[in-house]
Design an enzyme around this catalytic site. Structure first.
Site, PDB file in Angstrom:
ATOM      1  N   LYS A 248      -2.270  -2.883 -32.327  1.00  0.00           N
ATOM      2  CA  LYS A 248      -3.215  -3.671 -33.127  1.00  0.00           C
ATOM      3  C   LYS A 248      -2.590  -3.988 -34.481  1.00  0.00           C
ATOM      4  CE  LYS A 248      -7.365  -1.776 -30.930  1.00  0.00           C
ATOM      5  NZ  LYS A 248      -8.066  -2.901 -30.317  1.00  0.00           N
TER       6      LYS A 248
ATOM      7  N   LYS B 246     -19.628   5.177 -26.798  1.00  0.00           N
ATOM      8  CA  LYS B 246     -20.041   3.945 -26.127  1.00  0.00           C
ATOM      9  C   LYS B 246     -21.533   3.738 -26.376  1.00  0.00           C
ATOM     10  CE  LYS B 246     -16.374   3.799 -22.736  1.00  0.00           C
ATOM     11  NZ  LYS B 246     -15.483   2.804 -23.340  1.00  0.00           N
TER      12      LYS B 246
ATOM     13  N   LYS C  27      -2.209   4.867 -20.468  1.00  0.00           N
ATOM     14  CA  LYS C  27      -2.940   6.080 -20.781  1.00  0.00           C
ATOM     15  C   LYS C  27      -4.205   6.169 -19.918  1.00  0.00           C
ATOM     16  CE  LYS C  27      -6.512   5.920 -22.921  1.00  0.00           C
ATOM     17  NZ  LYS C  27      -7.561   4.962 -22.582  1.00  0.00           N
TER      18      LYS C  27
ATOM     19  N   ASP D 280       0.883  -1.172   0.000  1.00  0.00           N
ATOM     20  CA  ASP D 280       0.000   0.000   0.000  1.00  0.00           C
ATOM     21  C   ASP D 280       0.919   1.221   0.000  1.00  0.00           C
ATOM     22  OD1 ASP D 280      -1.553   2.173   0.748  1.00  0.00           O
ATOM     23  OD2 ASP D 280      -2.929   0.921   1.917  1.00  0.00           O
ATOM     24  N   LEU D 281       0.803   2.054  -1.014  1.00  0.00           N
ATOM     25  CA  LEU D 281       1.755   3.170  -1.127  1.00  0.00           C
ATOM     26  C   LEU D 281       1.701   4.076   0.093  1.00  0.00           C
ATOM     27  CD1 LEU D 281       1.341   4.226  -4.856  1.00  0.00           C
ATOM     28  CD2 LEU D 281       3.149   2.826  -3.865  1.00  0.00           C
TER      29      LEU D 281
ATOM     30  N   HIS E 108      -5.956   7.300 -28.733  1.00  0.00           N
ATOM     31  CA  HIS E 108      -6.160   6.322 -29.807  1.00  0.00           C
ATOM     32  C   HIS E 108      -6.505   6.990 -31.156  1.00  0.00           C
ATOM     33  CE1 HIS E 108      -6.035   3.626 -26.509  1.00  0.00           C
ATOM     34  NE2 HIS E 108      -7.314   3.602 -26.213  1.00  0.00           N
TER      35      HIS E 108
ATOM     36  N   HIS F 154      -2.592   1.252 -26.646  1.00  0.00           N
ATOM     37  CA  HIS F 154      -2.696  -0.118 -27.151  1.00  0.00           C
ATOM     38  C   HIS F 154      -3.188  -0.165 -28.598  1.00  0.00           C
ATOM     39  CE1 HIS F 154      -6.985   0.063 -25.985  1.00  0.00           C
ATOM     40  NE2 HIS F 154      -7.167  -0.938 -26.809  1.00  0.00           N
TER      41      HIS F 154
ATOM     42  N   GLU G   6     -18.193   1.465 -29.781  1.00  0.00           N
ATOM     43  CA  GLU G   6     -18.294   0.355 -28.828  1.00  0.00           C
ATOM     44  C   GLU G   6     -19.751   0.138 -28.472  1.00  0.00           C
ATOM     45  OE1 GLU G   6     -14.889   0.254 -25.825  1.00  0.00           O
ATOM     46  OE2 GLU G   6     -15.340   2.374 -25.999  1.00  0.00           O
TER      47      GLU G   6
HETATM   48  C1  BG6 Z   1      -9.376   1.994 -23.653  1.00  0.00           C
HETATM   49  C2  BG6 Z   1     -10.438   2.883 -23.074  1.00  0.00           C
HETATM   50  O1  BG6 Z   1      -8.173   2.688 -23.800  1.00  0.00           O
HETATM   51  O2  BG6 Z   1      -9.799   1.522 -24.916  1.00  0.00           O
HETATM   52  C3  BG6 Z   1     -11.760   2.145 -22.963  1.00  0.00           C
HETATM   53  O3  BG6 Z   1     -10.031   3.327 -21.782  1.00  0.00           O
HETATM   54  C4  BG6 Z   1     -12.141   1.536 -24.288  1.00  0.00           C
HETATM   55  O4  BG6 Z   1     -12.800   3.019 -22.506  1.00  0.00           O
HETATM   56  C5  BG6 Z   1     -10.985   0.739 -24.866  1.00  0.00           C
HETATM   57  O5  BG6 Z   1     -13.243   0.675 -24.055  1.00  0.00           O
HETATM   58  C6  BG6 Z   1     -11.290   0.308 -26.280  1.00  0.00           C
HETATM   59  O6  BG6 Z   1     -10.282  -0.558 -26.721  1.00  0.00           O
HETATM   60  P1  BG6 Z   1     -10.550  -1.612 -27.871  1.00  0.00           P
HETATM   61  O7  BG6 Z   1      -9.228  -2.247 -28.097  1.00  0.00           O
HETATM   62  O8  BG6 Z   1     -11.592  -2.548 -27.341  1.00  0.00           O
HETATM   63  O9  BG6 Z   1     -11.055  -0.829 -29.042  1.00  0.00           O
END
Ligand code: BG6
Length: 510
Positions: free
Chosen positions: A202, A360, A168, A106-107, A260, A198, A236
């Site tokens: 991809k 979303k 991020k 625990d920090l 992203h 991320h 999403e």
């Molecule tokens: C994340 C976001 O970085 O990317 C999320 O914090 C989002 O809110 C997600 O759902 C989407 O990633 P992917 O790879 O499912 O498109």
């Protein structure tokens, strides 16, 4: 070739990382359980982890190794990426679980947590014949990044070639991002700092670089003379779920656009780098971010649309609105949808709108980039031109990984000449019968190999915030437009394109 030379790996063969201690702060959190452990298990399955590599989870939970391994086993058992990749043989799973350790820390009240971490890291297992690496993965809120780095340094754990990975979003605006970068930078040099996005991991995103820079035919048409507009969508179906605490302070702009979507825009708009080199690629991306025309005040309100999902039905079942999600406390003006028109103000792209959109609780989950070409100057065939030109390049990032070029062809027959849409399609899964790794697999392997090409440099992150901040400022005091779940977002997003007679491309697979 001398007999002792190592065999050349087959094309596409994955590399094996050097023996590493991967220390995950936030090791029992959502990201670790849903993304990192499954990705590492798949690396294990593919034989890409060195035999002595260890995964050390750090969290506030007072659990030992055995309990953590149990948690991890449950988390990977029904993980969609793991299931998609096929059965994991029992010995592989056991070998993976044996790599896992948990250190309670625990920090605020560390007790002997740091000493336990130090002692565990000090007991390096027998080497695999290469220098042992150490990676600290900070899967915790960004306000803790600086503090963890300082604590690591104070305990003599930030020495040598250790690296740090930052999740991020990095901060919530330019000021906080700078503070975090300064604090991390006081301990880890830029070369040792890996800021993850991320999306860059991809497969199709990397393929975009190959498509643009390994082929000649696109370059001559890749500019405002031939291209009418570019649309980038990340839609999403899910709502915010249990992440309300985080999301309500972030919103779609900080959660998706600042990182992203702007990264995708950079890959589309960047100039050819001189080499596929860590700095050359990132230099070109940063130039794109610097070229984005600022959107401030009334311009920002005019060129953006923000929405928030209302209650309704999605996939045939009732779903709460954003403010009715678990953890919500009534009114909130956080956006769950953003659409905007950006301009890359340089020679190549002057006058080409880049439309970005993310939300979303949309009708379906897909991410794609649409490069829409201009109309032919003079239609000569019957019916040609009605409904606009079909020439567009559609790069689908997910769920399918395809690249599709839409064209018109003559319908066979001796009667009147009729044109019909006829796309050329490259499906990566059909073409290359190999499994596409999950983004985190690729990025974790790159960190262990010390390759930062697909990570964001400090100046990239800060330049992106510099563009995003004035838009968020302009929104202050305004409310997002409600939109029905299971649809295509708020009306404002459609109006944004309708003002120039354009429409959103609603996804090839619809
Ligand atoms: C994340 C976001 O970085 O990317 C999320 O914090 C989002 O809110 C997600 O759902 C989407 O990633 P992917 O790879 O499912 O498109």
């Amino acid at each position: 070739m001398p007999a002792s030379a190592p065999a050349t790996p087959p094309p596409g063969a994955a590399r094996t990382a050097a023996p590493t201690d991967l220390v995950v702060f936030g090791g029992t959190g959502d990201l670790a359980m849903r993304k990192l452990l499954p990705a590492l298990l798949l690396c294990e399955k593919d034989g890409r982890l060195a035999p002595s590599t260890r995964i050390v989870a750090v969290s506030r939970d007072g659990i030992g190794d055995a309990d953590y391994r149990g948690k991890a086993e449950a988390a990977v058992a029904d993980n969609p990426s793991v299931l998609r990749a096929g059965a994991v043989p029992e010995p592989v799973l056991r070998r993976f679980l044996d790599r896992l350790h948990h250190v309670p820390l625990d920090l605020d009240e560390p007790g002997d947590g740091w000493e336990r971490l130090e002692s565990l890291l000090g007991q390096a297992p027998a080497q695999d014949g290469a220098e042992r690496g150490r990676v600290y993965y900070l899967a915790v809120p960004p306000m803790l990044f600086g503090r963890i780095c300082a604590d690591l340094q104070a305990h003599g754990l930030a020495e040598g070639a250790s690296r740090v990975v930052l999740e991020k979003p990095l901060g919530r605006d330019l000021r906080s991002a700078r503070e975090i970068n300064d604090a991390v930078g006081a301990v880890f040099s830029e070369r040792r700092t890996f800021r993850i996005d991320h999306y860059l991991g991809k497969e199709t995103v990397q393929n975009l670089l190959a498509l643009r820079f390994a082929n000649m035919f696109l370059e001559p048409v890749w500019n405002s003379r031939w291209i009418d507009n570019v649309q980038i969508t990340a839609a999403e179906t899910v709502g915010v779920g249990t992440r309300h605490g985080y999301y309500d302070r972030a919103g779609a702009m900080r959660d998706m656009v600042q990182n992203h979507l702007l990264q995708l825009l950079c890959l589309i708009a960047m100039e050819p780098p001189a080499s596929f080199d860590r700095e050359a690629v990132r230099d070109e991306k940063v130039k794109v971010l610097q070229s984005l025309a600022p959107l401030t005040g009334q311009d920002a309100l005019r060129d953006t649309a923000r929405g928030q999902y209302a209650p309704g039905t999605a996939g045939g079942r009732p779903v709460p609105g954003y403010t009715g999600e678990p953890g919500a406390d009534g009114a909130s003006s956080t956006e769950t949808f953003v659409a905007l028109e950006a301009s890359v103000a340089n020679w190549r792209w002057a006058g080409v709108p880049f439309y970005l959109r993310t939300g979303k609780r949309m009708a379906r989950r897909y991410s794609e980039i649409v490069v829409q070409f201009r109309d032919v100057p003079h239609p000569i065939f019957p019916g040609q031109g009605a409904g606009g030109t079909p020439n567009r390049l559609v790069i689908r990032l997910q769920p399918e990984e395809t690249i599709r070029l839409h064209m018109l062809a003559k319908e066979p027959g001796a009667g009147e000449l009729r044109l019909r849409p006829a796309p050329l399609e490259l499906s990566l899964s059909d073409r290359f019968a190999v499994r596409s790794p999950d983004a985190y697999e690729r990025l974790l392997m790159d960190v262990m190999a010390g390759d930062p090409t697909l990570f964001m440099r400090r100046d990239e992150v800060e330049t992106a915030w510099r563009w995003v901040d004035p838009i968020i400022d302009a929104w202050q005091g305004t409310d997002p437009e409600p939109y029905a779940p299971g649809g295509t977002g708020p009306q404002g997003a459609h109006d944004l394109l309708a003002r120039t007679g354009r429409t959103w491309h609603e996804g090839d697979m619809t």
